[in-house]
Design an enzyme around this catalytic site. Structure first.
Site, mmCIF file in Angstrom:
data_model
loop_
_atom_site.group_PDB
_atom_site.id
_atom_site.type_symbol
_atom_site.label_atom_id
_atom_site.label_comp_id
_atom_site.label_asym_id
_atom_site.label_seq_id
_atom_site.Cartn_x
_atom_site.Cartn_y
_atom_site.Cartn_z
ATOM 1 N N VAL A 144 0.860 -1.190 0.000
ATOM 2 C CA VAL A 144 0.000 0.000 0.000
ATOM 3 C C VAL A 144 0.890 1.231 0.000
ATOM 4 O O VAL A 144 1.651 1.459 0.948
ATOM 5 C CB VAL A 144 -0.931 0.010 1.235
ATOM 6 N N ASP A 177 -6.116 -3.899 18.195
ATOM 7 C CA ASP A 177 -5.097 -2.833 18.220
ATOM 8 C C ASP A 177 -5.415 -1.775 17.164
ATOM 9 O O ASP A 177 -4.525 -1.348 16.422
ATOM 10 C CB ASP A 177 -3.707 -3.424 18.004
#
Length: 611
Positions: free
Chosen positions: A91, A135
């Protein structure tokens, strides 16, 4: 490391970053025309530690279950010699925490909601697939150069039903974004991820987390015992309604939050931005433009305009606080609402009854202090009571009427519930509500004494267990009328099955729909069955059936998962295209919860070669 090093058939191009666990490289796939990938490595010294190797593999296993445009995709897990590597989607972009740090201030409301809309989509999908991230934070949200948000790092994710990777009572995660129950050592569930995402939204709207700038001890105390500073009206464009939704998602108790990420996204208005979300975010460079905040505040439309029309900031704050108080009051049991009203009424008339004028300031202060103590005790009692109202084993309510059609017109069966009976959080068995033997926990007698002589959900459960359906109806109907969603579901089931009285489908539909609209997952799935069977108002409506199956499946309800899987397997003209992959995934989720027929449906799909 040399740029020419090969890992499998991938050629390393550049080092993207490094951390305590290992390094991340950009690489080219020599088999597929130089396709760019990211390769995550585990440090050589950690490969000898079974715990770190286990976490690395667990992350790969979590990602292997997921295929969503807002989650980084895993291509493969490699081992070369003694080293481990994950080959993942590359990404190109910036992490959200880097954007906030470089920008030096908060984002606009519209951009913030567009980011959360995408993150919520990815997290909701992960939950549907049985994966809890644990998280969620800005550094794990990547803003792609095309405006797409990608959820990163499933290193401490938990697969529901999987082996626990941490010792019981051990807190794991990033303290600033952890839910209170995680700080106490709980593994956390979907509502913990919801809390973390709400912290992220609070931070990108205000420029700081709700409890930032404190040391570890103060941070823990604040997360468990304090309310976040208000957002309205100090943050432009944040309406009282948006603030109230964020504060609900930040509730200390999981059961006081929204039941799902999707419900939270709907409440804050993020879901409505899903189609245009990438265009709104545009790119990290767009978010770094300081004019973005001004533009988005102006584009917030009527919400922002409403604030500008308020005569003062004080009025805006009052409206926000009152919205929050009304929401909390409505969540109380009717009996507790009556107690609260009585306390407030007493506070209003006490000076008239007892002559407490201004000259007797000490007496007034003591009276106010006493009322405040009573109010807090009432609030604590309500929190304890709500912990007892979990999912009932409704298989106790005899047999649901059979369907009138083939397999695509689902039969409702009393066996359509998971085999294992759940337990109440306060130590009561749902089936018989016997008192807990754990010291310090409340018993049914204590709860009933605190609430007075008014019947409770516990009384309703006992009546159902004893098959005293007339008594159950007399207990449950007032509770259902008062808005208790579990009572609404039970009364609907009694009417549907004709227990203690003739079957009456309109009454059943009325109450089951009310419970479904209050996000009661079993009611949502059953409402889908009623629409599919033609037992709903207006007759058969497959479109509505699919809609309610989806809502139930989003809350990990096995009935909703199973029948939504059926819909995907067979296809629904003008509603759903056939998708064997989605059908199989849903069957797997239902099978994991021992839903009858799910294992057989999954096996049949596999034998057909479609999954």
């Amino acid at each position: 490391m040399s740029d020419q090093r090969m890992i499998g058939h991938y050629r390393i191009v550049e080092l993207l970053g490094s951390g305590a666990m290992g390094k991340v490289y950009a690489a080219a796939d020599t088999f597929i025309d130089g396709r760019e990938v990211a390769i995550k490595s585990l440090r050589a010294e950690l490969t000898q530690d079974p715990e770190f190797v286990g976490r690395f593999k667990a992350e790969a296993q979590s990602l292997a279950r997921l295929n969503h445009p807002n989650i980084t995709m895993l291509h493969s897990l490699l081992r070369e010699g003694g080293e481990f590597f994950m080959v993942m989607e590359l990404v190109r972009g910036r992490a959200l925490d880097d954007v906030l740090r470089e920008r030096g201030g908060p984002l606009g409301v519209k951009e913030s909601l567009a980011i959360v809309a995408q993150a919520a989509d990815g997290v909701a999908y992960a939950h549907q697939m049985g994966v809890i991230h644990r998280d969620i934070k800005p550094s794990n949200l990547m803003i792609g150069n095309d405006g797409r948000v990608k959820i990163m790092d499933f290193g401490i994710a938990r697969v529901q039903g999987g082996v626990r990777m941490t010792r019981a009572g051990t807190a794991i995660g990033t303290p600033l974004y952890m839910a209170p129950e995680q700080r106490r050592g709980s593994e956390g569930d979907e509502r913990s991820d919801l809390y973390s995402l709400a912290v992220v939204l609070y931070e990108i709207l205000s420029g700081a987390p709700p409890f930032a700038g404190l040391d570890e001890v103060e941070l823990l105390q604040a997360q468990i015992g304090k309310n976040p500073p208000p957002l309205a009206p100090r943050v432009a464009g944040v309406t009282p309604e948006l603030e109230a939704a964020i504060m609900k998602a930040l509730a200390k108790r999981p059961e006081q939050r929204y039941p799902s990420i999707r419900a939270f996204s709907d409440a804050i208005g993020a879901t409505a931005l899903r189609v245009d979300a990438t265009a709104i975010v545009e790119s990290p460079a767009h978010l770094l433009d300081r004019t973005t905040q001004t533009a988005s505040a102006g584009s917030a439309g009527s919400a922002s305009a409403a604030f500008s029309s308020l005569p003062s900031a004080a009025l805006a704050v009052a409206k926000s606080r009152s919205t929050s108080l009304v929401r909390r009051f409505k969540s109380l049991h009717p009996a507790l609402q009556g107690v609260s009203v009585a306390i407030l009424a007493f506070a209003a008339v006490a000076p008239l009854l007892f002559g407490g004028g201004d000259s007797d300031g000490g007496t007034k202060k003591r009276e106010i202090d006493r009322i405040e103590r009573d109010r807090r005790a009432t609030t604590e009692l309500d929190g304890d009571r709500r912990q007892t109202t979990k999912t009932l084993d409704y298989g106790q309510i005899a047999e649901i009427k059979p369907a009138r059609g083939e397999i695509d017109r689902p039969a409702l069966s009393a066996n359509d519930t998971p085999a294992a009976k759940p337990k109440c959080n306060d130590g009561f068995s749902i089936a018989d509500c016997q008192p807990s033997t754990v010291p310090g926990q409340k018993t049914a007698a204590v709860e009933k004494a605190a609430l007075g002589s008014s019947p409770t959900i516990a009384d309703l459960r006992r009546a159902v267990k004893d098959k005293e359906f007339d008594r159950a109806s007399s207990i449950g109907e007032p509770l259902a009328e008062a808005g208790d969603r579990e009572a609404q579901y039970i009364i609907g089931m009694i009417s549907l099955k004709g227990q203690g009285r003739p079957q009456h489908l309109p009454t059943a539909f009325k109450w089951i729909r009310k419970a479904a609209e209050k996000e009661f997952p079993e009611a949502q799935a059953l409402l889908g069955n009623m629409f599919q069977n033609g037992d709903a108002d207006g007759g058969e409506n497959v479109t509505e059936a699919v809609r309610w199956y989806m809502k139930a499946a989003e809350q990990n309800n096995p009935r909703g998962q199973f029948w939504l899987g059926r819909a995907y397997e067979k296809g629904v003209p003008n509603v759903l295209k056939r998708d064997a992959k989605k059908a199989g995934d849903l069957y797997r989720l239902a099978k994991a919860q021992d839903f009858p027929g799910a294992a057989e449906a999954l096996e049949a799909l596999r034998k057909s070669g479609k999954y």
